[in-house]
Design an enzyme around this catalytic site. Structure first.
Site, short mmCIF file in Angstrom:
data_model
loop_
_atom_site.label_atom_id
_atom_site.label_comp_id
_atom_site.label_asym_id
_atom_site.label_seq_id
_atom_site.Cartn_x
_atom_site.Cartn_y
_atom_site.Cartn_z
CG HIS A 148 -0.24 0.45 -4.64
ND1 HIS A 148 -0.14 0.17 -5.99
CD2 HIS A 148 -0.44 -0.74 -4.02
CE1 HIS A 148 -0.26 -1.14 -6.18
NE2 HIS A 148 -0.44 -1.71 -4.99
CG LEU A 172 -7.50 -5.77 -4.12
CD1 LEU A 172 -8.83 -6.37 -3.69
CD2 LEU A 172 -7.23 -4.48 -3.34
CB ILE A 196 -8.76 -13.17 3.29
CG1 ILE A 196 -9.13 -14.65 3.34
CG2 ILE A 196 -8.08 -12.73 4.59
CD1 ILE A 196 -9.98 -15.04 4.53
CB THR A 246 -0.92 0.00 1.23
OG1 THR A 246 -1.76 -1.15 1.19
CG2 THR A 246 -1.78 1.26 1.26
#
Length: 342
Positions: free
Chosen positions: A43, A264, A286, A40
């Protein structure tokens, strides 16, 4: 205080001076010792399409950390100054049906630390006491810093019983590596993990994978034959978010197989649902961790001898964050740690 900040809506991060966070009556103020770099964070630094939609600048980034409590609000009774702690990075509303039923990980109003509010890549971070995990037994600081992604691995790997089962993991990133270690520790018979990075596949062997398969030159079916598996895998853990990985996993599951999907995908993709139906495969999504059952399981696994040391491959001072982020973005290693005391 010093913090890593997304100051502008453009690629990059900045080490900047920002005010120390203040705490309310139910909050805890924590001096950050070490942090882990997550996908994350990569990103957000790159300022890709997801980040442009999800992030509002300026923002202190980061959600993986370990630290020491320095102050608590007046209503906090079970956490004290000096406690060594990590934090649950998903902050929930506490009012919806799922929260009131104790299913906090299913809250529809979840806000992410370092995504929807200022995060932990700083000298201090504030959290509600209900999001603070106290390490009651000694834990290596680097490992404690990655309890958040370790929790993702534990939540995914322990979604289904593993004892005696043949497990397929697609994606040997840090969470996939930790899931492989957990699956072996929890009693799986065979743990096969796939990737295209030889460096990461070597890390998978170090954490106990039965077979680390480079799918750029071999197939999962080849792996089955090498291990003498005749009916497919019992359990699948999809960690990559890659369409081809999910399709290959479904094609290699036994009848009645169970898949937990943490990876994802970047966009929608077709799936052979006829195979899912006729093979009676269960697919479970999940996201995050179960609060705090997963955290308890993590501590117990470490007390029982689970070794995550091979997963941590980079350590940097927070001042060297540019090199640390480049290391984490290379796709060749495991977890990268920033030391906020150095």
């Amino acid at each position: 205080m010093k913090a890593l900040v997304k100051e502008n809506a453009e690629p990059g991060l900045w080490l900047a001076d920002v005010p120390e966070p203040t705490i309310g009556s139910g909050d805890v103020l924590i001096k950050v010792l070490r942090t882990g770099i997550c996908g994350t964070d990569l990103h957000i630094r790159a300022w890709d399409g997801w980040a442009q939609q999800a992030i509002r600048t300026p923002l202190v980034v980061g959600h993986e950390f370990v630290g020491e409590v320095v102050d608590t609000g007046r209503d906090v009774t079970d956490i004290k100054a000096g406690d060594r702690v990590s934090g649950e990075g998903h902050l929930v509303c506490g009012k919806c049906r799922n929260c009131l039923a104790g299913r906090r990980h299913l809250c529809r109003a979840t806000v992410g630390l370092g995504v929807g509010r200022d995060g932990a890549f700083a000298e201090y971070v504030a959290l509600p006491a209900s999001n603070v995990w106290v390490h009651r037994v000694p834990v290596d600081l680097d490992v404690a810093a990655i309890f958040d992604p370790f929790g993702n691995a534990v939540h995914t790997a322990l979604s289904f019983p593993l004892v005696g089962e043949d497990v397929l993991i697609t994606g040997a990133g840090p969470i996939g590596l930790m899931a492989a270690a957990v699956a072996r520790h929890a009693g799986a018979r065979n743990v096969v993990i796939t990737d295209v990075s030889e460096e990461r596949l070597e890390l998978a062997r170090k954490v106990g994978a039965t077979l680390a398969l480079n799918v750029s030159d071999a197939t999962i079916a080849d792996g089955q034959r090498e291990l003498g598996l005749r009916e497919g895998f019992d359990i699948g853990l999809e960690m990559s978010g890659r369409p081809e990985a999910m399709r290959d996993m479904i094609a290699n599951m036994t009848h009645g197989g169970r898949i937990a999907m943490l990876g994802l995908p970047a966009e929608e993709f077709p799936v052979d649902w006829a195979r899912v139906v006729t093979s009676m495969i269960t697919v479970k999504g999940i996201y995050g961790r179960e609060m705090f059952e997963t955290w308890y399981a993590m501590s117990v696994l470490l007390e029982g001898g689970l070794d995550l040391a091979p997963v941590i491959t980079g350590r940097y001072s927070h001042r060297d964050f540019e090199a640390a982020f480049a290391d984490a973005a290379s796709g060749r290693g495991g977890k990268v740690i920033l030391d906020w005391t150095a």
